[in-house]
Design a protein around this motif. Structure first.
Motif, PDB file in Angstrom:
ATOM      1  N   LYS A 177       0.111   3.720  -8.573  1.00 23.85           N
ATOM      2  CA  LYS A 177      -1.046   4.039  -7.382  1.00 23.85           C
ATOM      3  C   LYS A 177       0.092   5.564  -6.752  1.00 23.85           C
ATOM      4  CE  LYS A 177      -1.848  -0.839  -6.074  1.00 23.85           C
ATOM      5  NZ  LYS A 177      -2.923  -1.200  -5.917  1.00 23.85           N
ATOM      6  N   PRO A 213      -4.816  11.162  -5.245  1.00 22.06           N
ATOM      7  CA  PRO A 213      -5.935  10.187  -5.865  1.00 22.06           C
ATOM      8  C   PRO A 213      -6.099  10.922  -7.508  1.00 22.06           C
ATOM      9  CG  PRO A 213      -6.896  10.903  -3.736  1.00 22.06           C
ATOM     10  CD  PRO A 213      -5.659  12.219  -3.775  1.00 22.06           C
ATOM     11  N   LEU A 268      -7.571   5.152  -6.184  1.00 24.18           N
ATOM     12  CA  LEU A 268      -5.912   5.195  -5.636  1.00 24.18           C
ATOM     13  C   LEU A 268      -5.416   4.427  -6.785  1.00 24.18           C
ATOM     14  CD1 LEU A 268      -6.409   5.291  -2.080  1.00 24.18           C
ATOM     15  CD2 LEU A 268      -5.873   7.019  -2.942  1.00 24.18           C
ATOM     16  N   LYS A 276      -1.294   7.084  -3.068  1.00 18.85           N
ATOM     17  CA  LYS A 276      -2.268   7.408  -1.677  1.00 18.85           C
ATOM     18  C   LYS A 276      -2.485   8.630  -1.907  1.00 18.85           C
ATOM     19  CE  LYS A 276      -1.884   2.835   0.093  1.00 18.85           C
ATOM     20  NZ  LYS A 276      -1.408   2.037   1.859  1.00 18.85           N
ATOM     21  N   SER A 277      -0.839   9.982  -2.201  1.00 20.32           N
ATOM     22  CA  SER A 277      -1.164  10.957  -1.768  1.00 20.32           C
ATOM     23  C   SER A 277      -2.191  11.681  -2.371  1.00 20.32           C
ATOM     24  CB  SER A 277      -0.150  11.338  -1.530  1.00 20.32           C
ATOM     25  OG  SER A 277       0.973  11.376  -1.981  1.00 20.32           O
TER      26      SER A 277
END
Length: 385
Positions: free
Chosen positions: A230, A235, A248, A232-233
Protein backbone atom coordinates in the motif's frame (compact mmCIF):
# COMPACT_ATOMS: atom_id res chain seq x y z
CA UNK A 1 26.86 -24.90 17.22
CA UNK A 2 23.76 -25.59 19.31
CA UNK A 3 20.37 -26.36 17.81
CA UNK A 4 19.03 -22.93 18.84
CA UNK A 5 22.05 -21.18 17.30
CA UNK A 6 21.58 -23.13 14.09
CA UNK A 7 17.87 -22.24 13.87
CA UNK A 8 18.56 -18.56 14.51
CA UNK A 9 21.27 -18.48 11.86
CA UNK A 10 19.14 -20.39 9.37
CA UNK A 11 16.26 -17.89 9.84
CA UNK A 12 18.75 -15.08 9.23
CA UNK A 13 19.84 -16.81 6.02
CA UNK A 14 16.20 -16.96 4.89
CA UNK A 15 16.12 -13.14 4.99
CA UNK A 16 19.21 -12.87 2.79
CA UNK A 17 21.34 -11.19 5.47
CA UNK A 18 23.85 -13.96 6.15
CA UNK A 19 27.52 -13.14 5.65
CA UNK A 20 29.84 -15.48 3.77
CA UNK A 21 31.32 -16.63 7.10
CA UNK A 22 27.86 -17.42 8.50
CA UNK A 23 26.94 -19.42 5.42
CA UNK A 24 30.17 -21.39 5.88
CA UNK A 25 29.16 -22.11 9.50
CA UNK A 26 25.81 -23.45 8.30
CA UNK A 27 27.55 -25.53 5.66
CA UNK A 28 29.94 -26.98 8.28
CA UNK A 29 27.08 -27.78 10.69
CA UNK A 30 25.21 -29.83 8.07
CA UNK A 31 27.92 -32.50 8.34
CA UNK A 32 26.91 -33.03 11.99
CA UNK A 33 23.21 -33.28 11.18
CA UNK A 34 21.55 -36.29 12.84
CA UNK A 35 17.98 -37.28 13.63
CA UNK A 36 17.03 -37.06 17.29
CA UNK A 37 16.95 -40.30 19.23
CA UNK A 38 13.16 -40.53 19.44
CA UNK A 39 10.93 -43.62 19.18
CA UNK A 40 10.71 -44.58 15.50
CA UNK A 41 7.30 -45.80 14.35
CA UNK A 42 6.75 -48.05 11.30
CA UNK A 43 4.39 -45.55 9.68
CA UNK A 44 7.22 -42.99 9.67
CA UNK A 45 8.95 -44.95 6.91
CA UNK A 46 12.52 -46.20 6.61
CA UNK A 47 14.73 -44.34 9.11
CA UNK A 48 17.81 -44.15 6.85
CA UNK A 49 15.76 -42.96 3.87
CA UNK A 50 14.09 -40.23 5.95
CA UNK A 51 17.43 -39.09 7.34
CA UNK A 52 18.93 -38.93 3.83
CA UNK A 53 15.96 -36.94 2.52
CA UNK A 54 16.15 -34.44 5.41
CA UNK A 55 19.90 -34.11 5.00
CA UNK A 56 19.60 -33.47 1.25
CA UNK A 57 16.90 -30.86 1.89
CA UNK A 58 19.12 -29.11 4.43
CA UNK A 59 22.10 -29.17 2.11
CA UNK A 60 20.09 -27.78 -0.79
CA UNK A 61 19.07 -24.79 1.32
CA UNK A 62 22.41 -23.82 2.85
CA UNK A 63 25.09 -25.01 0.40
CA UNK A 64 25.94 -22.59 -2.43
CA UNK A 65 26.03 -24.33 -5.79
CA UNK A 66 29.34 -24.57 -7.58
CA UNK A 67 29.93 -21.71 -9.95
CA UNK A 68 29.56 -22.71 -13.54
CA UNK A 69 31.22 -21.27 -16.59
CA UNK A 70 27.86 -21.60 -18.33
CA UNK A 71 25.30 -18.94 -17.63
CA UNK A 72 22.40 -21.17 -18.58
CA UNK A 73 22.12 -24.92 -17.85
CA UNK A 74 21.71 -27.17 -20.85
CA UNK A 75 18.45 -28.46 -19.40
CA UNK A 76 16.67 -25.22 -20.33
CA UNK A 77 14.63 -25.60 -23.51
CA UNK A 78 13.87 -22.69 -25.81
CA UNK A 79 10.60 -21.08 -24.78
CA UNK A 80 8.89 -19.85 -27.93
CA UNK A 81 6.62 -17.39 -26.21
CA UNK A 82 9.56 -16.09 -24.18
CA UNK A 83 11.63 -15.57 -27.32
CA UNK A 84 8.97 -13.26 -28.74
CA UNK A 85 9.64 -10.95 -25.83
CA UNK A 86 13.38 -11.45 -25.61
CA UNK A 87 14.20 -10.90 -29.28
CA UNK A 88 13.14 -7.24 -29.36
CA UNK A 89 16.65 -5.90 -29.16
CA UNK A 90 18.23 -6.63 -25.78
CA UNK A 91 21.88 -7.37 -26.41
CA UNK A 92 24.85 -8.63 -24.41
CA UNK A 93 28.55 -8.86 -25.17
CA UNK A 94 29.86 -12.41 -25.09
CA UNK A 95 33.08 -12.96 -23.15
CA UNK A 96 34.53 -15.27 -25.79
CA UNK A 97 33.03 -13.79 -28.93
CA UNK A 98 33.54 -10.11 -29.62
CA UNK A 99 30.10 -9.56 -31.07
CA UNK A 100 26.64 -8.66 -29.84
CA UNK A 101 24.01 -11.35 -29.55
CA UNK A 102 20.35 -11.20 -28.61
CA UNK A 103 19.05 -13.04 -25.58
CA UNK A 104 17.19 -15.31 -27.99
CA UNK A 105 20.49 -16.23 -29.64
CA UNK A 106 21.98 -16.88 -26.22
CA UNK A 107 19.16 -19.28 -25.35
CA UNK A 108 19.41 -21.01 -28.71
CA UNK A 109 23.14 -21.53 -28.32
CA UNK A 110 22.91 -22.93 -24.81
CA UNK A 111 19.66 -24.89 -24.98
CA UNK A 112 19.62 -28.61 -25.59
CA UNK A 113 16.78 -30.90 -26.57
CA UNK A 114 15.21 -32.55 -23.52
CA UNK A 115 13.71 -35.99 -23.77
CA UNK A 116 12.05 -36.65 -20.40
CA UNK A 117 8.89 -34.64 -19.74
CA UNK A 118 9.01 -33.30 -16.19
CA UNK A 119 6.90 -30.71 -14.34
CA UNK A 120 8.10 -27.12 -14.20
CA UNK A 121 10.19 -25.69 -11.36
CA UNK A 122 11.62 -22.43 -10.05
CA UNK A 123 13.86 -21.09 -12.80
CA UNK A 124 14.25 -17.76 -14.53
CA UNK A 125 16.79 -15.32 -15.87
CA UNK A 126 17.31 -11.81 -14.57
CA UNK A 127 18.32 -9.21 -17.16
CA UNK A 128 20.13 -6.33 -15.50
CA UNK A 129 20.07 -2.70 -16.61
CA UNK A 130 23.41 -3.10 -18.38
CA UNK A 131 22.16 -6.10 -20.38
CA UNK A 132 24.01 -8.73 -18.36
CA UNK A 133 22.02 -11.86 -17.60
CA UNK A 134 21.91 -13.87 -14.38
CA UNK A 135 20.73 -17.47 -14.32
CA UNK A 136 18.68 -17.45 -11.11
CA UNK A 137 18.41 -21.23 -11.03
CA UNK A 138 22.16 -21.63 -10.98
CA UNK A 139 23.22 -18.49 -9.08
CA UNK A 140 24.49 -18.56 -5.50
CA UNK A 141 22.37 -17.35 -2.62
CA UNK A 142 23.16 -13.89 -1.27
CA UNK A 143 23.97 -10.69 -3.16
CA UNK A 144 23.15 -11.00 -6.87
CA UNK A 145 23.69 -7.42 -7.97
CA UNK A 146 24.19 -3.88 -6.69
CA UNK A 147 22.49 -1.33 -8.94
CA UNK A 148 22.48 2.28 -7.82
CA UNK A 149 20.34 2.56 -4.70
CA UNK A 150 19.17 -1.06 -4.84
CA UNK A 151 20.64 -4.36 -3.74
CA UNK A 152 19.33 -7.57 -5.29
CA UNK A 153 19.54 -10.68 -3.11
CA UNK A 154 18.61 -14.29 -3.61
CA UNK A 155 17.31 -15.81 -0.38
CA UNK A 156 17.86 -19.34 0.88
CA UNK A 157 14.40 -20.32 -0.41
CA UNK A 158 15.33 -19.10 -3.92
CA UNK A 159 13.15 -15.98 -3.80
CA UNK A 160 14.56 -12.78 -5.30
CA UNK A 161 14.35 -9.60 -3.19
CA UNK A 162 15.09 -5.97 -4.08
CA UNK A 163 16.15 -3.77 -1.17
CA UNK A 164 16.24 -0.02 -1.83
CA UNK A 165 18.76 1.69 0.43
CA UNK A 166 17.51 5.13 -0.56
CA UNK A 167 15.47 6.75 -3.30
CA UNK A 168 17.22 7.86 -6.46
CA UNK A 169 17.49 11.63 -6.75
CA UNK A 170 15.79 11.70 -10.13
CA UNK A 171 14.11 9.36 -12.56
CA UNK A 172 17.17 9.28 -14.83
CA UNK A 173 19.04 7.36 -12.14
CA UNK A 174 16.47 4.58 -11.93
CA UNK A 175 17.62 1.32 -13.49
CA UNK A 176 15.20 -1.18 -15.03
CA UNK A 177 15.49 -4.95 -14.70
CA UNK A 178 13.55 -7.74 -16.38
CA UNK A 179 12.87 -11.18 -14.92
CA UNK A 180 11.79 -13.82 -17.44
CA UNK A 181 10.69 -17.43 -16.97
CA UNK A 182 10.92 -20.02 -19.76
CA UNK A 183 8.30 -22.66 -20.47
CA UNK A 184 8.55 -25.03 -17.53
CA UNK A 185 9.58 -22.25 -15.15
CA UNK A 186 8.10 -20.03 -12.44
CA UNK A 187 9.60 -17.56 -9.97
CA UNK A 188 8.80 -15.30 -7.03
CA UNK A 189 10.28 -11.89 -6.25
CA UNK A 190 9.75 -8.93 -3.96
CA UNK A 191 10.06 -5.48 -5.54
CA UNK A 192 11.77 -2.54 -3.86
CA UNK A 193 8.45 -1.21 -2.46
CA UNK A 194 7.61 -4.53 -0.81
CA UNK A 195 5.19 -5.70 -3.51
CA UNK A 196 5.33 -9.48 -3.93
CA UNK A 197 5.06 -11.03 -7.40
CA UNK A 198 4.58 -14.64 -8.46
CA UNK A 199 5.51 -15.13 -12.13
CA UNK A 200 4.01 -18.04 -14.06
CA UNK A 201 5.67 -20.00 -16.88
CA UNK A 202 6.69 -18.29 -20.16
CA UNK A 203 6.26 -14.84 -18.62
CA UNK A 204 8.32 -11.70 -18.05
CA UNK A 205 8.15 -8.62 -15.85
CA UNK A 206 10.01 -5.36 -16.45
CA UNK A 207 10.33 -3.12 -13.37
CA UNK A 208 12.51 -0.38 -11.84
CA UNK A 209 15.04 -1.36 -9.18
CA UNK A 210 13.68 1.53 -7.09
CA UNK A 211 10.39 3.42 -7.37
CA UNK A 212 10.33 7.20 -7.82
CA UNK A 213 7.90 9.75 -9.21
CA UNK A 214 4.11 9.71 -9.01
CA UNK A 215 3.43 6.03 -9.79
CA UNK A 216 4.94 2.56 -9.60
CA UNK A 217 4.90 1.20 -13.13
CA UNK A 218 5.73 -2.38 -14.24
CA UNK A 219 5.22 -4.16 -17.57
CA UNK A 220 3.98 -7.75 -17.78
CA UNK A 221 3.99 -10.37 -20.52
CA UNK A 222 2.34 -13.68 -19.65
CA UNK A 223 0.81 -14.24 -16.21
CA UNK A 224 1.56 -13.03 -12.69
CA UNK A 225 -0.08 -12.74 -9.29
CA UNK A 226 0.54 -9.52 -7.34
CA UNK A 227 0.26 -8.60 -3.67
CA UNK A 228 0.82 -4.86 -3.89
CA UNK A 229 2.29 -2.88 -0.98
CA UNK A 230 0.00 0.00 0.00
CA UNK A 231 1.16 3.52 -0.89
CA UNK A 232 -1.64 6.06 -1.46
CA UNK A 233 0.77 8.71 -2.73
CA UNK A 234 2.20 6.39 -5.41
CA UNK A 235 -0.37 4.16 -7.20
CA UNK A 236 0.81 0.86 -8.64
CA UNK A 237 0.20 0.20 -12.36
CA UNK A 238 0.63 -2.97 -14.39
CA UNK A 239 0.77 -2.60 -18.18
CA UNK A 240 -0.12 -5.90 -19.85
CA UNK A 241 -0.80 -6.27 -23.56
CA UNK A 242 -2.34 -2.82 -23.90
CA UNK A 243 -4.37 -2.99 -20.67
CA UNK A 244 -3.52 -0.78 -17.67
CA UNK A 245 -4.31 -2.20 -14.22
CA UNK A 246 -4.33 0.63 -11.64
CA UNK A 247 -4.23 -0.15 -7.90
CA UNK A 248 -3.23 1.35 -4.55
CA UNK A 249 -2.70 -1.82 -2.53
CA UNK A 250 -4.44 -5.07 -3.39
CA UNK A 251 -4.17 -8.72 -4.45
CA UNK A 252 -4.89 -9.62 -8.06
CA UNK A 253 -3.93 -11.87 -10.96
CA UNK A 254 -3.24 -10.78 -14.54
CA UNK A 255 -3.16 -13.21 -17.47
CA UNK A 256 -1.94 -11.62 -20.72
CA UNK A 257 -0.28 -14.26 -22.89
CA UNK A 258 0.20 -13.47 -26.55
CA UNK A 259 -1.36 -16.80 -27.57
CA UNK A 260 -4.56 -16.20 -25.58
CA UNK A 261 -7.50 -14.37 -27.15
CA UNK A 262 -8.26 -12.30 -24.04
CA UNK A 263 -6.52 -10.40 -21.27
CA UNK A 264 -7.94 -11.34 -17.86
CA UNK A 265 -7.54 -9.45 -14.57
CA UNK A 266 -8.96 -11.15 -11.47
CA UNK A 267 -9.31 -9.33 -8.14
CA UNK A 268 -8.97 -11.12 -4.80
CA UNK A 269 -8.69 -8.18 -2.41
CA UNK A 270 -9.04 -4.37 -2.59
CA UNK A 271 -10.11 -2.67 -5.82
CA UNK A 272 -8.64 -2.04 -9.26
CA UNK A 273 -9.46 0.11 -12.25
CA UNK A 274 -8.89 -1.30 -15.71
CA UNK A 275 -8.09 0.97 -18.64
CA UNK A 276 -7.54 0.46 -22.35
CA UNK A 277 -7.51 3.54 -24.56
CA UNK A 278 -10.68 5.37 -23.44
CA UNK A 279 -12.36 2.26 -21.98
CA UNK A 280 -12.47 1.69 -18.20
CA UNK A 281 -13.93 -0.81 -15.75
CA UNK A 282 -13.86 -1.15 -11.95
CA UNK A 283 -13.48 -4.50 -10.19
CA UNK A 284 -14.49 -5.58 -6.70
CA UNK A 285 -13.19 -8.74 -4.95
CA UNK A 286 -14.34 -11.94 -6.66
CA UNK A 287 -14.69 -10.29 -10.06
CA UNK A 288 -12.74 -10.73 -13.26
CA UNK A 289 -12.41 -8.15 -16.01
CA UNK A 290 -11.60 -9.46 -19.45
CA UNK A 291 -11.18 -7.88 -22.84
CA UNK A 292 -10.53 -9.55 -26.18
CA UNK A 293 -7.39 -8.81 -28.13
CA UNK A 294 -8.32 -5.69 -30.10
CA UNK A 295 -11.66 -5.48 -28.25
CA UNK A 296 -13.51 -2.28 -27.47
CA UNK A 297 -15.16 -3.15 -24.12
CA UNK A 298 -14.40 -4.89 -20.84
CA UNK A 299 -16.61 -7.73 -19.66
CA UNK A 300 -16.88 -8.04 -15.88
CA UNK A 301 -18.03 -11.30 -14.31
CA UNK A 302 -17.91 -13.15 -11.00
CA UNK A 303 -15.44 -16.04 -10.84
CA UNK A 304 -14.05 -18.60 -8.41
CA UNK A 305 -10.82 -16.83 -7.52
CA UNK A 306 -9.27 -20.00 -6.08
CA UNK A 307 -9.41 -21.53 -9.57
CA UNK A 308 -7.74 -18.48 -11.13
CA UNK A 309 -4.75 -18.47 -8.76
CA UNK A 310 -4.51 -22.26 -8.43
CA UNK A 311 -1.30 -22.20 -10.52
CA UNK A 312 0.41 -20.15 -7.77
CA UNK A 313 -0.53 -22.83 -5.26
CA UNK A 314 0.74 -25.72 -7.36
CA UNK A 315 -2.48 -26.81 -9.05
CA UNK A 316 -4.11 -27.01 -12.43
CA UNK A 317 -7.74 -26.03 -11.88
CA UNK A 318 -10.11 -26.16 -14.84
CA UNK A 319 -13.63 -24.75 -14.71
CA UNK A 320 -15.57 -25.57 -17.87
CA UNK A 321 -12.46 -25.22 -20.10
CA UNK A 322 -12.06 -26.57 -23.63
CA UNK A 323 -9.19 -28.89 -24.51
CA UNK A 324 -7.20 -26.26 -26.42
CA UNK A 325 -7.18 -23.89 -23.42
CA UNK A 326 -6.09 -26.73 -21.16
CA UNK A 327 -3.31 -27.85 -23.51
CA UNK A 328 -1.90 -24.31 -23.73
CA UNK A 329 -1.40 -24.45 -19.96
CA UNK A 330 0.12 -27.93 -20.24
CA UNK A 331 2.48 -26.74 -22.97
CA UNK A 332 3.78 -23.85 -20.87
CA UNK A 333 4.24 -25.80 -17.66
CA UNK A 334 5.69 -29.06 -19.00
CA UNK A 335 7.58 -27.36 -21.87
CA UNK A 336 6.05 -29.52 -24.61
CA UNK A 337 4.68 -28.84 -28.09
CA UNK A 338 1.07 -29.64 -28.92
CA UNK A 339 -0.41 -30.93 -32.19
CA UNK A 340 -4.05 -31.66 -33.01
CA UNK A 341 -5.30 -34.50 -35.19
CA UNK A 342 -8.88 -35.00 -36.31
CA UNK A 343 -12.07 -33.26 -35.17
CA UNK A 344 -12.00 -32.44 -31.45
CA UNK A 345 -14.92 -32.87 -29.08
CA UNK A 346 -16.69 -29.68 -28.05
CA UNK A 347 -17.01 -30.99 -24.50
CA UNK A 348 -15.51 -28.80 -21.78
CA UNK A 349 -13.61 -30.09 -18.77
CA UNK A 350 -13.56 -29.32 -15.06
CA UNK A 351 -11.50 -30.45 -12.06
CA UNK A 352 -8.11 -29.94 -10.46
CA UNK A 353 -4.82 -31.83 -10.29
CA UNK A 354 -1.36 -31.09 -8.90
CA UNK A 355 1.00 -29.33 -11.31
CA UNK A 356 3.78 -31.55 -9.96
CA UNK A 357 2.19 -34.82 -11.04
CA UNK A 358 3.77 -36.69 -13.92
CA UNK A 359 2.24 -35.51 -17.19
CA UNK A 360 0.98 -39.04 -17.90
CA UNK A 361 -1.31 -38.76 -14.87
CA UNK A 362 -2.92 -35.59 -16.21
CA UNK A 363 -3.33 -37.01 -19.72
CA UNK A 364 -4.82 -40.28 -18.46
CA UNK A 365 -7.24 -38.32 -16.27
CA UNK A 366 -8.45 -36.39 -19.31
CA UNK A 367 -8.71 -39.61 -21.33
CA UNK A 368 -11.07 -41.09 -18.73
CA UNK A 369 -13.78 -38.80 -20.13
CA UNK A 370 -13.71 -40.88 -23.32
CA UNK A 371 -13.78 -37.76 -25.50
CA UNK A 372 -10.08 -37.15 -26.01
CA UNK A 373 -6.91 -39.23 -26.42
CA UNK A 374 -3.19 -38.43 -26.56
CA UNK A 375 -0.08 -39.68 -28.30
CA UNK A 376 3.30 -38.74 -26.82
CA UNK A 377 6.38 -38.69 -29.04
CA UNK A 378 9.41 -37.23 -27.32
CA UNK A 379 8.40 -33.74 -26.23
CA UNK A 380 5.48 -33.52 -28.64
CA UNK A 381 1.93 -34.40 -27.65
CA UNK A 382 -0.74 -35.08 -30.25
CA UNK A 383 -4.36 -34.54 -29.19
CA UNK A 384 -6.85 -36.86 -30.90
CA UNK A 385 -10.61 -37.55 -30.63
Amino acid sequence: MTKDEFLALYEKCQTGKCTAEEIQRLDHYKDEFELKELPWLPEMGDRDEVRTELLNTLRSKITPKEKSSRKFPARWAIAASLLIFLSVGIVVLSDKEQKQVTVADHFARKAAVKTAITPGSNKAILILANGNMVDLDGSDKGLVSKQGAAEVRKLCNGKLVYNAESKAENDNQVAYNTIATPRGGQYQLTLADGTMVWLNAASSLKFPTTFTGKERLVELTGEAYFEVAKNKSMPFKVVANGVNVNVLGTHFNVMAYQDESVVKTTLLEGSVRLEKDEITAMLTPGEQGLIKQGGSAFKVREVKVDDIVAWKNGLFSFENENIRTIMRQVSRWYDVDIDYEGPLSKQNFGGSVSRFKDISYLLKTLELTGTVHFKVNGRRITVMP
